[in-house]
Design an enzyme around this catalytic site. Structure first.
Site, PDB file in Angstrom:
ATOM      1  CG  PHE A 112      62.857 -26.143  51.078  1.00 57.52           C
ATOM      2  CD1 PHE A 112      63.881 -26.537  50.234  1.00 57.52           C
ATOM      3  CD2 PHE A 112      61.899 -25.266  50.582  1.00 57.52           C
ATOM      4  CE1 PHE A 112      63.945 -26.067  48.929  1.00 57.52           C
ATOM      5  CE2 PHE A 112      61.956 -24.801  49.280  1.00 57.52           C
ATOM      6  CZ  PHE A 112      62.976 -25.199  48.451  1.00 57.52           C
ATOM      7  CD  GLN A 225      56.751 -17.254  52.217  1.00 58.08           C
ATOM      8  OE1 GLN A 225      56.754 -17.878  51.161  1.00 58.08           O
ATOM      9  NE2 GLN A 225      56.730 -17.835  53.393  1.00 58.08           N
ATOM     10  CG  LEU A 237      62.755 -17.414  44.054  1.00 60.09           C
ATOM     11  CD1 LEU A 237      62.361 -16.769  45.366  1.00 60.09           C
ATOM     12  CD2 LEU A 237      61.861 -18.603  43.784  1.00 60.09           C
ATOM     13  CD  GLU A 240      63.310 -21.915  52.201  1.00 65.15           C
ATOM     14  OE1 GLU A 240      62.494 -21.001  51.963  1.00 65.15           O
ATOM     15  OE2 GLU A 240      63.137 -22.763  53.071  1.00 65.15           O
ATOM     16  NE  ARG A 271      60.470 -19.633  51.550  1.00 60.47           N
ATOM     17  CZ  ARG A 271      59.933 -20.099  50.438  1.00 60.47           C
ATOM     18  NH1 ARG A 271      58.772 -19.644  50.032  1.00 60.47           N
ATOM     19  NH2 ARG A 271      60.548 -21.027  49.743  1.00 60.47           N
ATOM     20  CG  HIS A 335      57.985 -15.877  47.106  1.00 58.47           C
ATOM     21  ND1 HIS A 335      58.342 -16.047  45.784  1.00 58.47           N
ATOM     22  CD2 HIS A 335      58.012 -17.114  47.671  1.00 58.47           C
ATOM     23  CE1 HIS A 335      58.570 -17.337  45.560  1.00 58.47           C
ATOM     24  NE2 HIS A 335      58.366 -17.999  46.684  1.00 58.47           N
ATOM     25  NE  ARG A 370      54.527 -20.364  49.808  1.00 57.78           N
ATOM     26  CZ  ARG A 370      55.503 -20.812  49.011  1.00 57.78           C
ATOM     27  NH1 ARG A 370      55.697 -22.104  48.843  1.00 57.78           N
ATOM     28  NH2 ARG A 370      56.304 -19.959  48.392  1.00 57.78           N
TER      29      ARG A 370
HETATM   30  C1  LIG Z   1      59.530 -17.581  41.155  1.00 53.03           C
HETATM   31  C2  LIG Z   1      58.704 -18.490  42.035  1.00 53.03           C
HETATM   32  C3  LIG Z   1      59.231 -19.666  42.520  1.00 53.03           C
HETATM   33  C4  LIG Z   1      58.475 -20.509  43.340  1.00 53.03           C
HETATM   34  N1  LIG Z   1      59.033 -21.668  43.801  1.00 53.03           N
HETATM   35  C5  LIG Z   1      58.278 -22.509  44.549  1.00 53.03           C
HETATM   36  C6  LIG Z   1      58.795 -23.760  44.993  1.00 53.03           C
HETATM   37  O1  LIG Z   1      59.926 -24.143  44.682  1.00 53.03           O
HETATM   38  N2  LIG Z   1      58.006 -24.541  45.759  1.00 53.03           N
HETATM   39  C7  LIG Z   1      56.730 -24.193  46.099  1.00 53.03           C
HETATM   40  O2  LIG Z   1      56.065 -24.954  46.784  1.00 53.03           O
HETATM   41  N3  LIG Z   1      56.214 -23.018  45.675  1.00 53.03           N
HETATM   42  C8  LIG Z   1      56.941 -22.178  44.909  1.00 53.03           C
HETATM   43  N4  LIG Z   1      56.398 -20.991  44.483  1.00 53.03           N
HETATM   44  C9  LIG Z   1      54.975 -20.746  44.681  1.00 53.03           C
HETATM   45  C10 LIG Z   1      54.171 -21.597  43.687  1.00 53.03           C
HETATM   46  O3  LIG Z   1      54.887 -21.716  42.495  1.00 53.03           O
HETATM   47  C11 LIG Z   1      52.817 -20.998  43.361  1.00 53.03           C
HETATM   48  O4  LIG Z   1      52.129 -20.663  44.532  1.00 53.03           O
HETATM   49  C12 LIG Z   1      51.963 -22.003  42.572  1.00 53.03           C
HETATM   50  O5  LIG Z   1      52.671 -22.489  41.455  1.00 53.03           O
HETATM   51  C13 LIG Z   1      50.664 -21.383  42.120  1.00 53.03           C
HETATM   52  O6  LIG Z   1      50.001 -22.272  41.268  1.00 53.03           O
HETATM   53  P1  LIG Z   1      48.520 -21.996  40.812  1.00 53.03           P
HETATM   54  O7  LIG Z   1      48.125 -23.143  39.975  1.00 53.03           O
HETATM   55  O8  LIG Z   1      47.695 -21.663  41.988  1.00 53.03           O
HETATM   56  O9  LIG Z   1      48.603 -20.653  39.925  1.00 53.03           O
HETATM   57  P2  LIG Z   1      49.505 -20.249  38.664  1.00 53.03           P
HETATM   58  O10 LIG Z   1      50.472 -21.269  38.270  1.00 53.03           O
HETATM   59  O11 LIG Z   1      49.995 -18.887  38.959  1.00 53.03           O
HETATM   60  O12 LIG Z   1      48.436 -20.167  37.497  1.00 53.03           O
HETATM   61  C14 LIG Z   1      47.424 -19.188  37.448  1.00 53.03           C
HETATM   62  C15 LIG Z   1      46.604 -19.373  36.201  1.00 53.03           C
HETATM   63  O13 LIG Z   1      45.471 -18.512  36.238  1.00 53.03           O
HETATM   64  C16 LIG Z   1      45.299 -17.887  34.993  1.00 53.03           C
HETATM   65  N5  LIG Z   1      44.566 -16.633  35.212  1.00 53.03           N
HETATM   66  C17 LIG Z   1      44.771 -15.698  36.164  1.00 53.03           C
HETATM   67  N6  LIG Z   1      43.882 -14.699  36.041  1.00 53.03           N
HETATM   68  C18 LIG Z   1      43.076 -15.018  35.010  1.00 53.03           C
HETATM   69  C19 LIG Z   1      41.969 -14.386  34.383  1.00 53.03           C
HETATM   70  N7  LIG Z   1      41.484 -13.205  34.789  1.00 53.03           N
HETATM   71  N8  LIG Z   1      41.383 -15.005  33.328  1.00 53.03           N
HETATM   72  C20 LIG Z   1      41.862 -16.171  32.871  1.00 53.03           C
HETATM   73  N9  LIG Z   1      42.908 -16.824  33.420  1.00 53.03           N
HETATM   74  C21 LIG Z   1      43.504 -16.242  34.467  1.00 53.03           C
HETATM   75  C22 LIG Z   1      46.706 -17.731  34.466  1.00 53.03           C
HETATM   76  O14 LIG Z   1      46.705 -17.586  33.075  1.00 53.03           O
HETATM   77  C23 LIG Z   1      47.341 -19.038  34.915  1.00 53.03           C
HETATM   78  O15 LIG Z   1      47.063 -20.045  33.983  1.00 53.03           O
HETATM   79  C24 LIG Z   1      57.148 -20.147  43.668  1.00 53.03           C
HETATM   80  C25 LIG Z   1      56.619 -18.970  43.169  1.00 53.03           C
HETATM   81  C26 LIG Z   1      57.384 -18.133  42.381  1.00 53.03           C
HETATM   82  C27 LIG Z   1      56.768 -16.843  41.914  1.00 53.03           C
END
Ligand SMILES: Cc1cc2nc3c(=O)[nH]c(=O)nc-3n(C[C@H](O)[C@H](O)[C@H](O)COP(=O)(O)OP(=O)(O)OC[C@H]3O[C@@H](n4cnc5c(N)ncnc54)[C@H](O)[C@@H]3O)c2cc1C
Length: 551
Positions: A112, A225, A237, A240, A271, A335, A370
């Protein structure tokens, strides 16, 4: 009123991991505005980093992360993440995550950007999906209570201590206070503040704003980012991993233009470097319809079908292009939010009883940029740590009821919103905000354009407070949720602009055309934004440096 030991807001990877890490004798509940497996984590494609390889080491991973983040990351936190990462990956595997394999049957790792070693573990190009579903099974197995489709509108803070939340039940309608000895925010990112974004529409930065309004500072919000390769028009997306597998970036002249910007790392440079390069090519007229081309043809049909099946599907379906035969039109899009709720290595915020983990937090492992694959790792390592630490904390705290002051105030707020006689709809303002942010706070920023943006945002903030709701019902009122999310978005936008205007240098994802150089003397420090009624008030905090002096 419901009372728990630990309430986790957000059921993505960070939230689920925190729930599973909390001691099992505690009453732990998790709450999410969408069904848990619809959290944005499910969309992660490319993979998750960990130094598993025989010739790799966590120190090398920590160095790459620090350097990739332009030395703005806190090195103690980076060390913790990289040291503990391999153990966490093996634990995920034991939970049932099916990682792709190499020819010897070990967990395969792909190269990566910005990494000196192939250390990204993956499940084809659906890594987030694989991990999130395995973790959800564990959640069910442990019978952890889930508030499914509940939306948190407020953190209840009494005497400086977080004691629970007020949340709207989307299915049945109505506000409720939920008490907890500790609250862990795991609400994900805020990518939807930009018009062109890879993020799900639910990524509106709610949790960051909840903490901000409760008195916790948001850290380094100016560092957003921009992923170099998102699909033309839709912003979907294109991982990468596509470049990791050997994809080339071409301009209209058919040149692999990265030779001019990063002759050694080429397509796998950091990136921010690749996004800037694509931005330049397009600005200087060597793009096609505001895009450049990602060429995978030389990888051959078999490899594309095996390693990048979802990417092919997305390109065919959403751009009418089959990458086996034709290059994919791509351009940079918002992103990932490197900033977030300021939290230490154990997820503790500046408000007692309030923790944060995952993308909504800024433990500061990503610094100014990142590395791909590090965000999933962050959710797993720091989600676990936050769950453990909150577990220790609540064992020392006596249960305590809540007053209904916060609940009553929130109810009055919702009634006012429902009764609003304004004319504008929330989505109109949301679109305008997205455009302003994409145009003025994208990959190139200047003082003039940001000042203009700030004025517009301040105006949008006033307009956002009096939007008109068409739906006055209680059951599944998505109109109401949109209006509430809009309030988060305008606050997030303000903190991004404030931080970016003040930071007179270029570093990683923050590129100022009027201050194109990195300035360690004045700006090797974290921005902290505190909420005030007149907008963010900025302070600064030092960066923790342990083994890698800035170069
Ligand atoms: C398309 C895409 C591809 C990616 N690919 C990669 C990758 O290959 N490798 C990598 O390392 N990173 C990747 N990333 C980044 C990574 O996926 C995210 O940063 C990470 O998954 C975030 O996880 P999280 O648990 O913090 O939040 P999330 O998985 O976004 O979960 C957030 C949670 O909060 C809840 N929530 C939010 N607001 C409220 C509210 N007001 N009340 C109640 N619930 C709420 C939502 O319902 C959800 O359950 C990618 C991101 C995207 C967008």
């Amino acid at each position: 009123m419901k009372l728990h030991d630990i309430l986790i807001v957000g059921a993505g990877l960070a939230g689920m991991r925190a729930a599973l890490a909390a001691p099992s004798h505690l009453d732990v509940a998790i709450l999410s505005k969408v069904h848990p497996v619809r959290s944005h984590s499910v969309a992660a494609q490319g993979g998750i980093n960990a130094a598993l390889g025989e010739n790799d080491s966590w120190e090398a991973h920590a160095f790459d992360t620090t350097k990739g983040g332009l030395y703005l990351g806190d090195q103690d936190a980076i060390e913790a993440m990289c040291r503990e990462g391999p153990g966490d990956i093996l634990e995920l595997e034991r939970m049932g995550v099916i990682f792709s394999r190499d020819e010897r049957g070990r967990i395969a790792q792909r190269p990566f950007g910005g990494a000196g070693f192939p250390r990204t573990c993956y499940a084809a190009d659906r890594t987030g999906h694989a991990i999130l579903h395995a973790m959800y099974e564990q959640l069910m197995k442990r019978r952890i209570g889930v508030y499914e489709e509940w939306y948190v509108t407020l953190l209840i803070v009494e005497e400086g201590i977080c004691r629970g939340v007020v949340a709207w039940d989307l299915v049945r309608g109505g506000l409720h206070a939920i008490g907890a000895k500790a609250v862990i925010l795991a609400t994900g990112g805020s990518g939807r503040v930009f018009l062109t974004s890879t993020n799900a529409v639910i990524n509106t930065g709610d949790g960051m704003v909840l903490a901000y309004l409760a008195g916790a500072p948001l850290e380094d919000m100016e560092f957003v980012q921009f992923h170099p390769t998102t699909l033309k028009d839709t912003g979907i997306l294109i991982t990468e991993g596509a470049r990791g597998e050997g994809g080339h970036l071409l301009n209209t002249l058919g040149e692999r233009f990265m030779t001019r910007y990063a002759p050694e790392q080429m397509e796998l440079a950091a990136r921010s470097t690749v996004s800037l390069a694509i931005g330049r090519e397009i600005a200087e007229g060597r793009g096609v319809e505001e895009c450049v081309l990602l060429d995978l043809r030389h990888l051959g049909r078999a490899r594309i079908l095996e390693r990048l099946p979802q990417i092919r599907e997305l390109a065919v379906e959403f751009a009418g292009v089959d990458p086996i035969e034709t290059p994919i039109p791509v351009r940079p899009g918002a992103h990932y939010q490197m900033g977030g709720v300021r939290a230490n290595q154990w997820g503790e915020t500046e408000v007692a009883g309030l923790y944060a983990a995952g993308e909504c937090a800024c433990v500061s492992v990503h610094g100014a940029n990142r590395l791909g694959g590090n965000s999933l790792l962050e959710t797993i390592v720091f989600g676990r740590r936050a769950g453990q630490r909150a577990g220790d904390y609540v064992s020392r705290i006596a249960p305590r009821g809540l007053t209904d002051v916060a609940l009553r105030a929130e109810e009055a707020g919702i009634r006012r919103l429902m009764a609003s006689t304004g004319r504008e709809r929330a989505w109109e303002i949301r679109d305008e905000l997205g455009k302003v942010m994409s145009q003025n706070l994208g990959i190139f920023r200047t003082e003039k354009s940001m000042r203009q943006a700030l004025q517009i945002i301040q105006d949008l903030k006033v307009r956002a407070s009096r939007v008109w709701l068409q739906d006055h019902g209680k059951i599944f009122n998505t109109d109401l949720i949109q209006a509430l999310e809009l309030r988060s978005l305008v606050e997030i936008a303000e903190t991004i602009v404030a931080g970016a205007l003040a930071r007179e240098e270029s570093r990683g994802a923050h590129y100022r055309s009027d201050f194109p150089r990195r300035d360690d003397e004045n700006w090797l420090k974290h921005t902290l934004a505190y909420w005030t009624p007149d907008g963010p008030s900025l302070r600064y905090a030092p960066v923790t440096i342990t083994r890698f002096p800035p170069k």
